[in-house]
Design a protein around this motif. Sequence first.
Motif, short mmCIF file in Angstrom:
data_model
loop_
_atom_site.label_atom_id
_atom_site.label_comp_id
_atom_site.label_asym_id
_atom_site.label_seq_id
_atom_site.Cartn_x
_atom_site.Cartn_y
_atom_site.Cartn_z
N VAL A 3 0.84 -1.20 0.00
CA VAL A 3 0.00 0.00 0.00
C VAL A 3 0.87 1.25 0.00
O VAL A 3 0.60 2.20 -0.74
CB VAL A 3 -0.95 -0.01 1.22
N GLY A 6 2.24 1.61 -3.29
CA GLY A 6 1.17 1.94 -4.22
C GLY A 6 0.87 3.43 -4.26
O GLY A 6 0.39 3.95 -5.27
N GLY A 10 3.44 2.82 -9.40
CA GLY A 10 2.32 2.21 -10.11
C GLY A 10 1.84 0.93 -9.46
O GLY A 10 2.49 0.38 -8.57
N PRO A 11 0.67 0.44 -9.90
CA PRO A 11 0.09 -0.75 -9.28
C PRO A 11 0.91 -2.02 -9.49
O PRO A 11 0.90 -2.92 -8.64
CB PRO A 11 -1.28 -0.88 -9.94
N ALA A 14 3.72 -1.90 -6.94
CA ALA A 14 3.13 -2.05 -5.61
C ALA A 14 2.70 -3.50 -5.38
O ALA A 14 2.86 -4.03 -4.27
CB ALA A 14 1.94 -1.12 -5.46
N GLY A 15 2.17 -4.16 -6.40
CA GLY A 15 1.78 -5.57 -6.28
C GLY A 15 2.97 -6.45 -6.01
O GLY A 15 2.90 -7.39 -5.21
#
Length: 72
Positions: A3, A6, A10-11, A14-15
């Motif tokens: 988080v 994130g 970018g996602p 972050a993932g």
Amino acid sequence: MGVIRGLSTGPLIAGNWAIGTFTILALGSWHICQKRFEDERKQITRVMENMPKRTVKDNSDQPVDPSTTSAL
């Protein structure tokens, strides 16, 4: 951790951070748990070795009563 990353990236990145953090925490927890199990097993083994041995009476010279034995 994912988080926090994130919010600044970018996602996808972050993932990756989220999955990496979960994996590291899960492996660490698993190793700690396995260590505790191993320590407990060693402690049980030590206790069993220090317990006095029980002796079993040898009843081989006495006749066996057929009414007390169960037939399968």
